[in-house]
Design a protein around this motif. Structure first.
Motif, PDB file in Angstrom:
ATOM      1  N   VAL A 148      25.440  67.925  62.564  1.00 41.24           N
ATOM      2  CA  VAL A 148      25.025  68.715  61.397  1.00 41.24           C
ATOM      3  C   VAL A 148      26.253  69.098  60.583  1.00 41.24           C
ATOM      4  CG1 VAL A 148      23.933  70.868  60.637  1.00 41.24           C
ATOM      5  CG2 VAL A 148      22.945  69.573  62.548  1.00 41.24           C
ATOM      6  N   PHE A 149      27.283  69.570  61.242  1.00 38.40           N
ATOM      7  CA  PHE A 149      28.534  69.946  60.590  1.00 38.40           C
ATOM      8  C   PHE A 149      29.101  68.772  59.792  1.00 38.40           C
ATOM      9  CE2 PHE A 149      33.216  70.195  60.852  1.00 38.40           C
ATOM     10  CZ  PHE A 149      33.452  71.435  60.282  1.00 38.40           C
ATOM     11  N   HIS A 150      29.159  67.611  60.411  1.00 41.45           N
ATOM     12  CA  HIS A 150      29.719  66.435  59.733  1.00 41.45           C
ATOM     13  C   HIS A 150      28.831  65.969  58.582  1.00 41.45           C
ATOM     14  CE1 HIS A 150      33.302  65.838  62.095  1.00 41.45           C
ATOM     15  NE2 HIS A 150      32.599  66.095  63.182  1.00 41.45           N
ATOM     16  N   ALA A 151      27.525  66.059  58.748  1.00 41.57           N
ATOM     17  CA  ALA A 151      26.617  65.670  57.656  1.00 41.57           C
ATOM     18  C   ALA A 151      26.812  66.597  56.454  1.00 41.57           C
ATOM     19  CB  ALA A 151      25.171  65.696  58.136  1.00 41.57           C
ATOM     20  N   ALA A 152      26.986  67.896  56.701  1.00 45.48           N
ATOM     21  CA  ALA A 152      27.243  68.840  55.603  1.00 45.48           C
ATOM     22  C   ALA A 152      28.571  68.520  54.930  1.00 45.48           C
ATOM     23  CB  ALA A 152      27.231  70.276  56.126  1.00 45.48           C
ATOM     24  N   HIS A 153      29.569  68.185  55.715  1.00 46.68           N
ATOM     25  CA  HIS A 153      30.868  67.839  55.138  1.00 46.68           C
ATOM     26  C   HIS A 153      30.814  66.520  54.366  1.00 46.68           C
ATOM     27  CE1 HIS A 153      33.773  70.953  56.082  1.00 46.68           C
ATOM     28  NE2 HIS A 153      32.969  71.224  57.096  1.00 46.68           N
ATOM     29  N   ASP A 154      29.950  65.612  54.769  1.00 47.09           N
ATOM     30  CA  ASP A 154      29.777  64.380  53.995  1.00 47.09           C
ATOM     31  C   ASP A 154      29.255  64.695  52.593  1.00 47.09           C
ATOM     32  OD1 ASP A 154      30.649  62.902  56.172  1.00 47.09           O
ATOM     33  OD2 ASP A 154      28.631  62.237  56.758  1.00 47.09           O
ATOM     34  N   VAL A 155      28.334  65.652  52.512  1.00 49.24           N
ATOM     35  CA  VAL A 155      27.823  66.058  51.197  1.00 49.24           C
ATOM     36  C   VAL A 155      28.936  66.731  50.395  1.00 49.24           C
ATOM     37  CG1 VAL A 155      26.041  67.332  49.935  1.00 49.24           C
ATOM     38  CG2 VAL A 155      25.521  66.404  52.193  1.00 49.24           C
ATOM     39  N   SER A 156      29.691  67.606  51.049  1.00 47.63           N
ATOM     40  CA  SER A 156      30.808  68.284  50.381  1.00 47.63           C
ATOM     41  C   SER A 156      31.833  67.282  49.859  1.00 47.63           C
ATOM     42  CB  SER A 156      31.503  69.257  51.342  1.00 47.63           C
ATOM     43  OG  SER A 156      30.634  70.286  51.714  1.00 47.63           O
ATOM     44  N   THR A 157      32.055  66.229  50.610  1.00 45.84           N
ATOM     45  CA  THR A 157      32.983  65.188  50.169  1.00 45.84           C
ATOM     46  C   THR A 157      32.474  64.537  48.889  1.00 45.84           C
ATOM     47  OG1 THR A 157      33.771  64.772  52.402  1.00 45.84           O
ATOM     48  CG2 THR A 157      34.038  62.986  50.807  1.00 45.84           C
ATOM     49  N   GLU A 158      31.172  64.267  48.817  1.00 47.76           N
ATOM     50  CA  GLU A 158      30.595  63.694  47.592  1.00 47.76           C
ATOM     51  C   GLU A 158      30.782  64.648  46.415  1.00 47.76           C
ATOM     52  OE1 GLU A 158      29.621  60.688  47.094  1.00 47.76           O
ATOM     53  OE2 GLU A 158      29.539  60.016  49.166  1.00 47.76           O
ATOM     54  N   LEU A 159      30.616  65.951  46.654  1.00 53.76           N
ATOM     55  CA  LEU A 159      30.837  66.944  45.594  1.00 53.76           C
ATOM     56  C   LEU A 159      32.287  66.920  45.113  1.00 53.76           C
ATOM     57  CD1 LEU A 159      28.848  70.037  46.899  1.00 53.76           C
ATOM     58  CD2 LEU A 159      28.354  68.729  44.833  1.00 53.76           C
ATOM     59  N   ARG A 160      33.215  66.897  46.066  1.00 58.90           N
ATOM     60  CA  ARG A 160      34.633  66.872  45.688  1.00 58.90           C
ATOM     61  C   ARG A 160      34.995  65.600  44.932  1.00 58.90           C
ATOM     62  NH1 ARG A 160      35.052  69.046  50.725  1.00 58.90           N
ATOM     63  NH2 ARG A 160      35.793  67.119  51.648  1.00 58.90           N
ATOM     64  N   MET A 161      34.417  64.479  45.328  1.00 64.45           N
ATOM     65  CA  MET A 161      34.689  63.230  44.629  1.00 64.45           C
ATOM     66  C   MET A 161      34.213  63.297  43.171  1.00 64.45           C
ATOM     67  SD  MET A 161      34.005  60.541  47.752  1.00 64.45           S
ATOM     68  CE  MET A 161      33.714  59.172  46.684  1.00 64.45           C
ATOM     69  N   LEU A 162      33.074  63.947  42.947  1.00 65.39           N
ATOM     70  CA  LEU A 162      32.590  64.143  41.583  1.00 65.39           C
ATOM     71  C   LEU A 162      33.558  65.022  40.796  1.00 65.39           C
ATOM     72  CD1 LEU A 162      28.769  64.778  41.968  1.00 65.39           C
ATOM     73  CD2 LEU A 162      29.867  62.850  40.826  1.00 65.39           C
ATOM     74  N   GLN A 163      34.014  66.077  41.437  1.00 64.79           N
ATOM     75  CA  GLN A 163      34.942  66.995  40.787  1.00 64.79           C
ATOM     76  C   GLN A 163      36.231  66.254  40.405  1.00 64.79           C
ATOM     77  OE1 GLN A 163      36.422  70.119  43.288  1.00 64.79           O
ATOM     78  NE2 GLN A 163      37.174  71.321  41.568  1.00 64.79           N
ATOM     79  N   GLU A 164      36.739  65.467  41.306  1.00 61.32           N
ATOM     80  CA  GLU A 164      37.979  64.734  41.050  1.00 61.32           C
ATOM     81  C   GLU A 164      37.803  63.685  39.947  1.00 61.32           C
ATOM     82  OE1 GLU A 164      39.141  63.260  44.859  1.00 61.32           O
ATOM     83  OE2 GLU A 164      39.540  65.286  45.627  1.00 61.32           O
ATOM     84  N   ALA A 165      36.595  63.126  39.861  1.00 61.48           N
ATOM     85  CA  ALA A 165      36.316  62.123  38.836  1.00 61.48           C
ATOM     86  C   ALA A 165      36.163  62.747  37.455  1.00 61.48           C
ATOM     87  CB  ALA A 165      35.067  61.326  39.205  1.00 61.48           C
ATOM     88  N   GLY A 166      36.000  64.076  37.443  1.00 62.66           N
ATOM     89  CA  GLY A 166      35.902  64.777  36.161  1.00 62.66           C
ATOM     90  C   GLY A 166      34.519  64.753  35.641  1.00 62.66           C
TER      91      GLY A 166
END
Length: 166
Positions: A148-166
């Motif tokens: 569960v922890f890793h699945a939540a972090h996978d979503v967070s990673t997608e959010l950060r990637m969007l942020q970095e992409a602008g």
């Protein structure tokens, strides 16, 4: 649309953070238009609180695609679920919560974890369930709810990637 937000001029970061968390915790799924589905018959959301030495953050994933990160030091990210890659990761995370739900005891406590700790809160149609564990144990696979922890972090990673992409 993906949005970054910052606190208002007259609000304190901690107050905004606690208010956003409270909103999620007090959500009535029926009033929010959420109902059981074959894929998610019991779970309508996940709230993961993590406390670090200098503050913390809360990750939110709801069955309607709502995906957000709230930072105790101010700001956060909302609206991520409008992006297909985030929505897909959100659905995966909620399916993982559904699969592990029997490992979450019922709980009504809303407190944040101590530094180095994580609280995983399964938001269900029958009430909340939660587990508190050290972040290291969850991250290193030494806890039954590490998935569960890793699945939540996978979503967070997608959010950060969007942020970095602008």
């Amino acid at each position: 649309m993906f949005k970054r937000f910052r606190r208002g001029r007259d609000s304190q970061p901690a107050d905004v953070y606690i208010g956003l968390r409270r909103q999620v915790l007090e959500t009535d799924p029926a009033r929010a238009g959420l109902s059981a589905t074959p894929e998610l018959p019991r779970v309508w959301g996940l709230l993961m609180d993590t406390t670090l030495d200098r503050g913390g953050f809360s990750f939110v994933a709801l069955a309607d695609g709502t995906t957000s990160l709230y930072f105790s030091t101010g700001g956060g990210m909302i609206g991520g679920g409008e992006h297909p890659q985030v929505a897909a990761a959100n659905r995966v995370a909620l399916r993982v919560v559904e699969a592990h739900l029997d490992e979450f005891p019922p709980a009504t406590d809303d407190t944040l974890p101590p530094p180095g700790g994580v609280v995983l809160r399964a938001l269900t149609y029958d009430g909340r369930r939660s587990v508190q564990a050290p972040e290291d144990d969850l991250g290193e696979g030494r806890h039954p709810l590490s998935d569960v922890f890793h699945a939540a972090h996978d979503v967070s990673t997608e959010l950060r990637m969007l942020q970095e992409a602008g």
